[in-house]
Design a protein around this motif. Sequence first.
Motif, PDB file in Angstrom:
ATOM      1  N   UNK A 247      37.834 -26.150   5.218  1.00 26.33           N
ATOM      2  CA  UNK A 247      37.687 -25.078   4.046  1.00 26.33           C
ATOM      3  C   UNK A 247      38.868 -24.738   3.355  1.00 26.33           C
ATOM      4  N   UNK A 248      40.053 -24.671   4.220  1.00 26.33           N
ATOM      5  CA  UNK A 248      41.125 -23.822   3.783  1.00 26.33           C
ATOM      6  C   UNK A 248      41.848 -24.916   2.704  1.00 26.33           C
ATOM      7  N   UNK A 249      41.835 -26.206   3.378  1.00 24.93           N
ATOM      8  CA  UNK A 249      42.236 -27.243   2.437  1.00 24.93           C
ATOM      9  C   UNK A 249      41.558 -27.374   1.189  1.00 24.93           C
ATOM     10  N   UNK A 250      40.252 -27.264   1.248  1.00 31.59           N
ATOM     11  CA  UNK A 250      39.387 -27.436  -0.094  1.00 31.59           C
ATOM     12  C   UNK A 250      39.870 -26.363  -0.970  1.00 31.59           C
ATOM     13  N   UNK A 251      39.886 -25.122  -0.489  1.00 29.34           N
ATOM     14  CA  UNK A 251      40.269 -23.973  -1.299  1.00 29.34           C
ATOM     15  C   UNK A 251      41.633 -24.131  -1.805  1.00 29.34           C
ATOM     16  N   UNK A 252      42.464 -24.713  -1.151  1.00 24.01           N
ATOM     17  CA  UNK A 252      43.973 -25.030  -1.849  1.00 24.01           C
ATOM     18  C   UNK A 252      43.883 -26.085  -2.923  1.00 24.01           C
ATOM     19  N   UNK A 253      42.837 -27.200  -2.659  1.00 18.46           N
ATOM     20  CA  UNK A 253      43.147 -28.100  -3.533  1.00 18.46           C
ATOM     21  C   UNK A 253      42.506 -27.694  -4.577  1.00 18.46           C
ATOM     22  N   UNK A 254      41.520 -26.838  -4.751  1.00 15.96           N
ATOM     23  CA  UNK A 254      40.665 -26.178  -6.020  1.00 15.96           C
ATOM     24  C   UNK A 254      41.578 -25.513  -6.690  1.00 15.96           C
ATOM     25  N   UNK A 255      42.277 -24.567  -5.907  1.00 14.10           N
ATOM     26  CA  UNK A 255      43.243 -23.705  -6.452  1.00 14.10           C
ATOM     27  C   UNK A 255      44.409 -24.554  -7.390  1.00 14.10           C
TER      28      UNK A 255
ATOM     29  N   UNK B  97      34.238 -18.135  -2.894  1.00 15.26           N
ATOM     30  CA  UNK B  97      35.299 -17.698  -2.280  1.00 15.26           C
ATOM     31  C   UNK B  97      36.744 -17.320  -3.364  1.00 15.26           C
ATOM     32  N   UNK B  98      36.789 -18.289  -4.134  1.00 10.96           N
ATOM     33  CA  UNK B  98      37.752 -18.267  -5.110  1.00 10.96           C
ATOM     34  C   UNK B  98      37.489 -17.138  -6.555  1.00 10.96           C
ATOM     35  N   UNK B  99      36.033 -16.706  -6.178  1.00 13.55           N
ATOM     36  CA  UNK B  99      35.677 -15.836  -7.278  1.00 13.55           C
ATOM     37  C   UNK B  99      35.870 -16.179  -8.715  1.00 13.55           C
TER      38      UNK B  99
ATOM     39  N   UNK C  43      25.304 -29.994   3.234  1.00 12.12           N
ATOM     40  CA  UNK C  43      26.475 -29.298   3.594  1.00 12.12           C
ATOM     41  C   UNK C  43      27.583 -29.530   2.572  1.00 12.12           C
ATOM     42  N   UNK C  44      27.665 -30.736   1.929  1.00 13.43           N
ATOM     43  CA  UNK C  44      28.783 -30.848   0.699  1.00 13.43           C
ATOM     44  C   UNK C  44      28.484 -30.087  -0.463  1.00 13.43           C
ATOM     45  N   UNK C  45      27.367 -29.899  -0.804  1.00 10.55           N
ATOM     46  CA  UNK C  45      27.077 -29.064  -1.999  1.00 10.55           C
ATOM     47  C   UNK C  45      27.153 -27.621  -1.678  1.00 10.55           C
ATOM     48  N   UNK C  46      26.905 -27.423  -0.236  1.00 12.40           N
ATOM     49  CA  UNK C  46      27.093 -25.889   0.107  1.00 12.40           C
ATOM     50  C   UNK C  46      28.708 -25.790  -0.087  1.00 12.40           C
ATOM     51  N   UNK C  47      29.501 -26.542   0.491  1.00 15.33           N
ATOM     52  CA  UNK C  47      30.972 -26.468   0.456  1.00 15.33           C
ATOM     53  C   UNK C  47      31.445 -26.236  -0.995  1.00 15.33           C
ATOM     54  N   UNK C  48      30.923 -26.992  -1.787  1.00 15.02           N
ATOM     55  CA  UNK C  48      31.205 -26.592  -3.377  1.00 15.02           C
ATOM     56  C   UNK C  48      30.997 -25.366  -3.811  1.00 15.02           C
ATOM     57  N   UNK C  49      29.829 -24.632  -3.560  1.00 16.41           N
ATOM     58  CA  UNK C  49      29.462 -23.515  -3.679  1.00 16.41           C
ATOM     59  C   UNK C  49      30.225 -22.265  -3.121  1.00 16.41           C
ATOM     60  N   UNK C  50      30.637 -22.673  -1.853  1.00 14.92           N
ATOM     61  CA  UNK C  50      31.471 -21.759  -1.033  1.00 14.92           C
ATOM     62  C   UNK C  50      32.866 -21.718  -1.654  1.00 14.92           C
ATOM     63  N   UNK C  51      33.482 -22.769  -2.048  1.00 14.31           N
ATOM     64  CA  UNK C  51      34.742 -22.542  -2.657  1.00 14.31           C
ATOM     65  C   UNK C  51      34.690 -21.971  -3.949  1.00 14.31           C
ATOM     66  N   UNK C  52      33.719 -22.134  -4.845  1.00 16.97           N
ATOM     67  CA  UNK C  52      33.647 -21.391  -6.079  1.00 16.97           C
ATOM     68  C   UNK C  52      33.556 -19.952  -5.693  1.00 16.97           C
TER      69      UNK C  52
END
Length: 274
Positions: A19-27, A58-60, A47-56
């Motif tokens: 998740x940390x790496x995904x947040x970094x990439x999206x940022x 968390x980054x608000x 799980x993949x779709x949930x990750x996309x929504x989680x990233x959005x």
Amino acid sequence: MDQHTPTAALLHSPQDQSLDAALSDMSLLLEQHGSVVAVYPSTVPVAHERRLHTVRSVLESNRIALLKVDLPPLGTAVLARQLRQLSVCDFGPGVIASAARLLSHYIYAGAQLSSVTRLDRVPVSMKAHAKSWLPGARFAVRTNPAPELIRIGGGGEVPGGPEFPTRMALAKGQLQSDWIEHTLVPEWRAQGMEEVPLPEESPGWWGTGKLVEFAAFLPEISVLYQLVASVRREVCTWCGVELIGDRCGFCSAPLAGEGQQGRESGVLKHGTPA
């Protein structure tokens, strides 16, 4: 793809990235481009779709659009490429995101299959299931813009095709056949064909690895631009982005009020742009 079409960024699944790496990439993507339009098929693992929504979440960020589409894998790839083509035009990210629903209607996607016994994307009759067991059986399936299934051979039938100029994308699996090149392309009057690698999700999507997947699409960026530009633009009352159609691609809020039908009908008539 021409050299002017921007490349796509791959958003990895939770199994392949923390998740940390995904947040970094999206940022980083947001920092570089300002907005992100993520296109993914409706069959993506939960799980993949949930990750996309989680990233959005968390980054608000209200600059991330998550677009789930019902196209098969090759059709989804074609749509993503068209949106990338439009990203270099003078459209805002909200218009590009909401254009996905419009452009999907102009993608004729399907596959040639050796069997439909495991196909659950379109209605399959018991008769068609039975014929799947016959040696040498072949089927042509179109899933978009409306489902259709026919058995190849004998009558020379093909699924109904577009009434406007298209180009054909072709991705070969384990099925050895030239039916698409020799029959479907001329019957649909496709103006050229390009062979691309088979998406890795295709065998699971179609229920067999013995397939040839195809997608007929609008290839010219000038036509795509005209199609999108012909639709009246509105402003989302929830997140404030400019959009077309009746739903925001970024926040999914429906457009309030009446009379919000676009002017896309008639943009493509009789095989040529209006």
